[in-house]
Motif scaffolding. Structure first.
Motif, PDB file in Angstrom:
ATOM      1  N   GLN A 110       1.264  -1.450  -0.157  1.00  0.00           N
ATOM      2  CA  GLN A 110       0.319  -0.059   0.148  1.00  0.00           C
ATOM      3  C   GLN A 110       0.553   1.554   0.409  1.00  0.00           C
ATOM      4  N   PRO A 111       0.074   2.673  -0.554  1.00  0.00           N
ATOM      5  CA  PRO A 111       1.247   3.665  -0.621  1.00  0.00           C
ATOM      6  C   PRO A 111       1.899   4.254   0.581  1.00  0.00           C
ATOM      7  N   SER A 118       1.908   4.075  -7.445  1.00  0.00           N
ATOM      8  CA  SER A 118       1.468   3.068  -6.893  1.00  0.00           C
ATOM      9  C   SER A 118      -0.375   3.558  -6.274  1.00  0.00           C
ATOM     10  N   ARG A 119      -0.020   5.503  -6.117  1.00  0.00           N
ATOM     11  CA  ARG A 119      -1.008   5.525  -5.774  1.00  0.00           C
ATOM     12  C   ARG A 119      -1.804   6.190  -6.692  1.00  0.00           C
ATOM     13  N   LYS A 124      -3.406   3.090  -9.173  1.00  0.00           N
ATOM     14  CA  LYS A 124      -4.869   2.541  -8.753  1.00  0.00           C
ATOM     15  C   LYS A 124      -6.233   3.003  -9.584  1.00  0.00           C
ATOM     16  N   LYS A 125      -5.980   4.650  -8.899  1.00  0.00           N
ATOM     17  CA  LYS A 125      -7.107   5.366  -9.266  1.00  0.00           C
ATOM     18  C   LYS A 125      -7.736   4.743 -10.993  1.00  0.00           C
TER      19      LYS A 125
END
Length: 58
Positions: A10-11, A53-54, A57-58
């Protein structure tokens, strides 16, 4: 380069690693310039990986 284990992190954990490495690098700046540079690079890389990564994922 494909690292499947990095995709699952996770970010927020990558940001936490980044902050810790920046703080530790500033603490050892005068004592060990080589270790300072390594920790600074690790902090920058982990921050960029968290950001990537953030965004992905969007």
């Amino acid at each position: 380069m494909n690292f499947p284990s990095l995709k699952n992190i996770q970010p927020i954990y990558l940001y936490l690693i980044s902050i810790c490495s920046f703080v530790i690098s500033n603490l050892v700046r005068e004592k060990s310039p080589l270790f300072y540079g390594i920790l600074l690079a690790l902090g920058l890389i982990s921050f960029l990986l968290g950001l990537y990564s953030r965004i992905s994922k969007k």
